[in-house]
Scaffold this motif. Structure first.
Motif, PDB file in Angstrom:
ATOM      1  N   TYR A  11      37.685  48.364  37.426  1.00 24.67           N
ATOM      2  CA  TYR A  11      38.601  48.588  37.614  1.00 24.67           C
ATOM      3  C   TYR A  11      39.224  48.035  36.813  1.00 24.67           C
ATOM      4  CZ  TYR A  11      43.272  46.573  40.347  1.00 24.67           C
ATOM      5  OH  TYR A  11      43.978  46.578  39.894  1.00 24.67           O
ATOM      6  N   LEU A  12      40.367  48.648  35.832  1.00 25.06           N
ATOM      7  CA  LEU A  12      40.990  47.052  35.063  1.00 25.06           C
ATOM      8  C   LEU A  12      41.698  46.875  35.153  1.00 25.06           C
ATOM      9  CD1 LEU A  12      40.880  50.688  31.787  1.00 25.06           C
ATOM     10  CD2 LEU A  12      39.210  48.333  32.771  1.00 25.06           C
ATOM     11  N   LEU A  13      42.339  45.929  35.007  1.00 29.06           N
ATOM     12  CA  LEU A  13      43.359  44.969  35.152  1.00 29.06           C
ATOM     13  C   LEU A  13      44.448  45.291  34.644  1.00 29.06           C
ATOM     14  CD1 LEU A  13      41.108  41.557  36.117  1.00 29.06           C
ATOM     15  CD2 LEU A  13      42.642  42.988  37.807  1.00 29.06           C
ATOM     16  N   ALA A  14      46.072  44.710  34.488  1.00 29.33           N
ATOM     17  CA  ALA A  14      46.897  44.331  33.479  1.00 29.33           C
ATOM     18  C   ALA A  14      46.917  43.962  32.331  1.00 29.33           C
ATOM     19  CB  ALA A  14      47.753  44.475  34.223  1.00 29.33           C
ATOM     20  N   THR A  15      46.519  43.923  31.122  1.00 28.85           N
ATOM     21  CA  THR A  15      46.229  43.840  30.074  1.00 28.85           C
ATOM     22  C   THR A  15      47.012  42.335  30.148  1.00 28.85           C
ATOM     23  OG1 THR A  15      46.210  46.116  28.673  1.00 28.85           O
ATOM     24  CG2 THR A  15      46.086  44.131  27.285  1.00 28.85           C
ATOM     25  N   ALA A 218      35.523  36.708  34.339  1.00 28.75           N
ATOM     26  CA  ALA A 218      35.286  37.285  35.236  1.00 28.75           C
ATOM     27  C   ALA A 218      35.507  37.014  36.677  1.00 28.75           C
ATOM     28  CB  ALA A 218      33.586  37.272  35.236  1.00 28.75           C
ATOM     29  N   GLY A 219      36.084  35.383  36.956  1.00 28.28           N
ATOM     30  CA  GLY A 219      36.849  34.772  37.896  1.00 28.28           C
ATOM     31  C   GLY A 219      38.151  35.541  38.340  1.00 28.28           C
ATOM     32  N   LYS A 220      38.769  36.108  37.579  1.00 21.61           N
ATOM     33  CA  LYS A 220      39.925  36.354  37.702  1.00 21.61           C
ATOM     34  C   LYS A 220      39.694  37.459  38.051  1.00 21.61           C
ATOM     35  CE  LYS A 220      42.924  33.367  35.053  1.00 21.61           C
ATOM     36  NZ  LYS A 220      43.209  32.862  33.494  1.00 21.61           N
ATOM     37  N   ILE A 221      39.355  39.023  37.572  1.00 20.46           N
ATOM     38  CA  ILE A 221      38.689  40.155  37.394  1.00 20.46           C
ATOM     39  C   ILE A 221      38.206  40.580  38.957  1.00 20.46           C
ATOM     40  CG2 ILE A 221      37.562  41.694  37.412  1.00 20.46           C
ATOM     41  CD1 ILE A 221      37.673  41.427  34.255  1.00 20.46           C
ATOM     42  N   LEU A 222      37.142  39.738  39.905  1.00 23.02           N
ATOM     43  CA  LEU A 222      37.040  39.194  40.914  1.00 23.02           C
ATOM     44  C   LEU A 222      37.765  38.953  41.859  1.00 23.02           C
ATOM     45  CD1 LEU A 222      34.042  40.008  42.432  1.00 23.02           C
ATOM     46  CD2 LEU A 222      33.384  37.914  42.526  1.00 23.02           C
TER      47      LEU A 222
END
Length: 384
Positions: A11-15, A218-222
């Motif tokens: 999943y790609l977060l907003a850049t 990695a924490g923010k993505i999870l």
């Protein structure tokens, strides 16, 4: 030096701007060691990165940047033959964490190397210490298994022994994770082993980690993935979308409001597809009797997709969600990602949506012989 980045289906977060931290890996093996050394690691987003350089008189150097500490391997003169238990001894590699400056020293090859570096590598060394007795027990078992054929009757007791030791290894990791909430290594092991399937209930375990871990990339993505999954639970409105069908006509999920909808995300190349197809055809009959619609969302190549539609699921509404192609193949589009399906390993997946456009349950378990009956009961109990 060649570097390859193979993008995952994550999943790609907003850049957003993420701080890049430089690293240098300096190695000195035995002076008779020559050839190529391969560096492999994945970054916080899940991109798989390869880099290689020459080893001259045992010496080598890598430079790069990372956002978070990266779990990595160094592989000297990578073995290119078939990978079996018997050929594992040919692999001269070692695992470690990239975190700032890393030093690799050995009087032999990579297997014998002592790797030192930043805080994360020190944590990894600490984590590995209790595993040393287990590794000694595993070694003779793996050596015996390597000499046996697949049909040898003596494999079974060895596999049982192996299973017991692997369970002990998992327990050791669980203890390490529990005792080190501020350790990136503990977090990384947990997310690789325990957080592969993203569920709303994962949040309680994730919250045990420290603020600094949660604020890593990695924490923010999870965290964003857990938030996304939380929106896809019973009683929540299903996110609307519009995608092209097999004839190029744009179709919206909201256009089916007033009907029960089984929304299925799938693609052809997963195992076991045949069992999935069998269960779905059985379920389709029951759903049709209830007036429900099945919408299939796939990101297969168009030709393969249309062939499978005709052969396997002619009674569905079929939509395509291919975002694009890369060296690693096709990539799932925004709709698949918005439904918290972050990579191929999460497919097939399905959600049952009621006449009011809200989820009648959490994610549907498709690998179930009673799938049709389960869905039928959910529809019958709608609104009760």
């Amino acid at each position: 030096m060649k570097k390859y980045i193979i993008f995952s289906f994550l999943y790609l977060l907003a850049t957003v701007a993420v701080a890049q931290h430089p690293f240098t890996i300096t190695g000195q093996l035995a002076k008779d060691k020559q050839g190529i050394i391969l560096l492999e690691y994945d970054n916080a987003k899940g991109d798989y990165i390869q880099d290689s350089t020459k080893v001259v008189n045992g010496a080598f150097t890598f430079k790069g940047t990372i956002t978070d500490p990266a779990y990595a391997t160094l592989n000297l003169n990578p073995y290119k033959g078939p990978l079996t238990a018997a050929t594992m001894s040919k692999i001269d590699m070692q695992r470690f964490y990239i975190d700032g400056n890393v030093n690799v020293k050995s009087l032999g090859g990579m297997k014998e190397a002592i790797i030192t570096g930043g805080k994360t590598q020190a944590e990894f060394t600490q984590r590995n210490k209790p595993f040393e007795p287990l590794n000694e027990q595993l070694k003779p078992i793996n050596e015996k298994l390597a000499r046996l054929s697949k049909d040898d009757s003596t494999r079974m007791p060895l596999m049982k022994e192996l299973g017991v030791l692997m369970k002990k290894a998992d327990q050791l990791d669980s203890v390490f994770i529990a005792l080190h909430p501020d350790s990136y290594v503990a977090f990384d092991i947990w997310r690789r082993k325990k957080a592969r399937a993203i569920t709303p209930g994962l949040n309680s375990s994730f919250n045990r980690f420290s603020k600094s871990i949660k604020e890593s990339e990695a924490g923010k993505i999870l965290s964003s993935k857990i938030d996304a999954v939380t929106l896809l639970t019973k009683g929540k409105p299903a996110p609307d979308f519009t995608l092209p069908d097999s004839e190029g006509k744009m179709v919206s999920l909201s256009s089916f409001k007033g009907k029960d909808v089984l929304l299925v995300f799938w693609f052809r190349n997963f195992v076991p597809f045949d069992k999935f197809a069998l269960y779905m055809r059985r379920a389709e009959k029951r759903l049709k009797e209830k007036g429900a619609v099945i919408i299939g969302v796939s990101y297969d190549d168009e030709d393969i997709w249309k062939q499978q539609i005709a052969e396997q699921f002619p009674g569905w509404v079929h939509l395509n969600d291919v975002e694009g192609f890369s060296e690693n193949g096709r990539s799932a589009g925004a709709v698949t990602k918005s439904y918290a399906l972050f990579n191929k390993g999460t497919l097939p997946a399905a959600y049952l949506i009621g006449k009011d456009g809200k989820f009648l349950s959490d994610k549907v378990v498709l690998n179930d012989n009673e799938l049709g009956f389960t869905l039928e009961k959910l529809i019958e109990n709608e609104g009760k």
